[in-house]
Design a protein around this motif. Structure first.
Motif, short mmCIF file in Angstrom:
data_model
loop_
_atom_site.label_atom_id
_atom_site.label_comp_id
_atom_site.label_asym_id
_atom_site.label_seq_id
_atom_site.Cartn_x
_atom_site.Cartn_y
_atom_site.Cartn_z
N ASP A 73 57.85 35.82 41.72
CA ASP A 73 58.97 34.70 43.40
C ASP A 73 58.81 36.34 44.37
O ASP A 73 58.52 35.12 45.44
N ARG A 74 59.23 37.33 44.08
CA ARG A 74 59.25 38.23 45.33
C ARG A 74 58.14 38.09 46.07
O ARG A 74 57.63 38.11 47.04
N LEU A 75 56.55 38.75 45.09
CA LEU A 75 55.65 38.47 44.83
C LEU A 75 54.70 37.49 45.38
O LEU A 75 53.46 37.86 46.19
N GLY A 76 55.03 35.85 45.45
CA GLY A 76 54.26 34.89 45.21
C GLY A 76 53.56 34.89 44.43
O GLY A 76 52.20 34.52 44.71
N ARG A 77 53.69 35.65 43.23
CA ARG A 77 52.58 36.13 42.54
C ARG A 77 53.25 35.27 40.96
O ARG A 77 54.67 34.92 40.89
N THR A 78 52.21 34.27 40.52
CA THR A 78 53.25 34.11 38.83
C THR A 78 53.72 35.24 37.96
O THR A 78 53.03 36.30 38.02
N PRO A 79 54.40 35.02 36.87
CA PRO A 79 54.80 36.25 35.76
C PRO A 79 53.83 36.80 35.02
O PRO A 79 54.18 37.56 34.55
N ALA A 80 52.83 35.67 34.83
CA ALA A 80 51.73 36.48 34.09
C ALA A 80 51.17 37.70 34.54
O ALA A 80 50.47 38.45 34.13
N GLN A 81 51.08 37.58 36.36
CA GLN A 81 50.17 37.91 36.92
C GLN A 81 51.06 39.77 37.36
O GLN A 81 50.21 40.46 37.45
N VAL A 82 51.91 39.96 37.06
CA VAL A 82 53.23 40.22 37.09
C VAL A 82 52.68 41.33 36.15
O VAL A 82 52.71 42.89 36.41
N ILE A 83 52.83 41.15 35.07
CA ILE A 83 53.04 41.80 33.51
C ILE A 83 51.35 42.35 33.53
O ILE A 83 50.85 43.40 33.06
N LEU A 84 50.48 41.92 34.21
CA LEU A 84 49.00 42.29 34.14
C LEU A 84 48.41 43.88 34.56
O LEU A 84 48.29 44.41 34.39
N ARG A 85 49.38 42.82 36.05
CA ARG A 85 49.44 44.42 36.54
C ARG A 85 49.86 45.36 36.50
O ARG A 85 49.32 46.39 36.56
N TRP A 86 50.94 45.21 35.75
CA TRP A 86 51.57 45.85 35.13
C TRP A 86 50.96 47.00 34.34
O TRP A 86 50.79 48.16 34.29
N HIS A 87 49.97 46.66 33.04
CA HIS A 87 49.31 47.14 32.06
C HIS A 87 48.18 47.97 32.90
O HIS A 87 47.91 48.34 32.86
N LEU A 88 48.01 46.97 34.06
CA LEU A 88 46.60 47.28 34.81
C LEU A 88 47.09 49.61 35.63
O LEU A 88 46.77 50.20 35.05
N GLN A 89 48.21 48.79 36.05
CA GLN A 89 48.87 50.30 36.12
C GLN A 89 49.27 51.50 35.33
O GLN A 89 49.31 51.99 35.66
N LEU A 90 49.19 51.05 33.83
CA LEU A 90 49.76 52.13 33.09
C LEU A 90 48.69 52.55 32.54
O LEU A 90 48.17 53.48 32.25
N GLY A 91 47.11 52.30 32.88
CA GLY A 91 45.91 52.56 32.13
C GLY A 91 46.19 51.36 31.52
O GLY A 91 44.15 51.76 30.91
N ASN A 92 45.81 51.04 30.85
CA ASN A 92 46.19 50.03 29.56
C ASN A 92 44.92 49.23 30.13
O ASN A 92 44.44 48.37 30.82
N VAL A 93 44.00 49.10 28.88
CA VAL A 93 42.71 47.46 29.01
C VAL A 93 43.59 46.30 28.66
O VAL A 93 44.53 46.67 27.74
N VAL A 94 42.90 45.26 29.21
CA VAL A 94 44.11 44.52 28.96
C VAL A 94 43.17 42.28 28.58
O VAL A 94 42.32 43.26 29.17
N ILE A 95 43.60 41.96 27.49
CA ILE A 95 42.49 40.51 27.16
C ILE A 95 43.35 39.65 27.10
O ILE A 95 43.71 39.26 25.83
N PRO A 96 43.78 39.00 27.77
CA PRO A 96 44.92 37.36 28.24
C PRO A 96 44.12 36.85 27.25
O PRO A 96 42.98 36.30 27.27
#
Length: 275
Positions: free
Chosen positions: A208-231
């Motif tokens: 809500d604070r960033l104006g993003r979807t919850p899924a986008q927030v979680i995917l961004r968390w993965h990416l910043q940890l360095g994970n590869v993600v395949i939603p």
């Protein structure tokens, strides 16, 4: 226009998109449309598996897409019942035929299946496939540290990737540390915990604070940890939203808040007992 997906460099020098499109549980009849939507949205990495029963649908979409083969990164996986040296080679040929390709970019052993005790022979077949250039990189999926260590001690090629269940409720810190020590890329399947974390108030508050979807927030968390993600999604709008995550960043406090959600909760099978 969606910001281009960054690439990571695997331990053999092959470049892999950090965000891809998964087709787990997508019926073959629906797969071509979903993959087509993903390619149109900018995805270039597609992840399938023999057991998903939709390699043909993936291949149909890739063939019809007009996207050059060298722009695509295609992953598939060997099922447990096909483990073993000769049976692996035969199963790989079958996967290539269904995909309509002469090589894949990444081939994974889907599970260690420890009671079968065939993953070392299977890996020898993987090394042959890799040496022949029919898989640009080889790796594993759902391997625990003990499985990985045994494989590394018994072979010449360190897996390029370990694709594992990984999401805010199951963060796999010990496994990720093992990967970092050995140059193995961490790839997260079920990165959104099949939706279980999307209603968490920590996640929704950040979204809500960033104006993003919850899924986008979680995917961004993965990416910043360095994970590869395949939603995975079959909904075109969500497919587009899930790749639109490269033009914002989470703060250190946001990362810490999501990281605090770890409860060790698995959605999928236990790799130590699943065969």
């Amino acid at each position: 226009m969606t910001t281009p997906t960054p690439y990571i460099t695997l331990n053999n020098g092959v470049a892999m998109p950090q965000l891809g499109f998964g087709v787990f549980q997508v019926p073959d009849a629906d797969t071509a449309a979903a993959v087509t939507s993903a390619l149109e949205s900018g995805y270039r990495s597609i992840d399938t598996a023999a057991i998903y029963g939709n390699e043909a649908g993936v291949g149909q979409a890739l063939s019809a897409s007009g996207v050059a083969r060298d722009e695509l990164f295609v992953t598939t996986k060997l099922w447990n019942g096909d483990q073993g040296y000769d049976s692996t080679l035969a199963a790989f040929d079958a996967s290539l035929a269904k995909l309509g390709l002469d090589h894949v970019d990444l081939y994974l052993i889907h599970w260690p299946a420890p009671a079968r005790d065939t993953y070392l022979d299977t890996w020898r077949a993987f090394e042959k496939i890799h040496a022949e250039g029919r898989a640009r990189a080889i790796g594993v999926s759902n391997f625990q540290p003990a499985h990985l260590q045994r494989l590394i001690d018994s072979s010449d090629v360190v897996p390029a990737v370990n694709q594992v269940e990984l999401h805010p409720q199951l963060q796999q810190a010990e496994l990720r540390a093992f990967h970092a020590r050995h140059g193995i890329a961490t790839e997260a399947w079920s990165p959104l915990a099949q939706g279980a974390v999307l209603r968490d108030p920590v996640v929704t508050g950040i979204a809500d604070r960033l104006g993003r979807t919850p899924a986008q927030v979680i995917l961004r968390w993965h990416l910043q940890l360095g994970n590869v993600v395949i939603p995975k999604s079959v909904t075109p709008e969500r497919i587009r939203q899930n790749i639109d995550v490269f033009d914002f960043a989470l703060s250190d406090a946001d990362i810490a808040a999501i990281t605090a959600l770890d409860s060790g909760t698995r959605i999928g099978p236990d790799p130590d007992t699943f065969n």
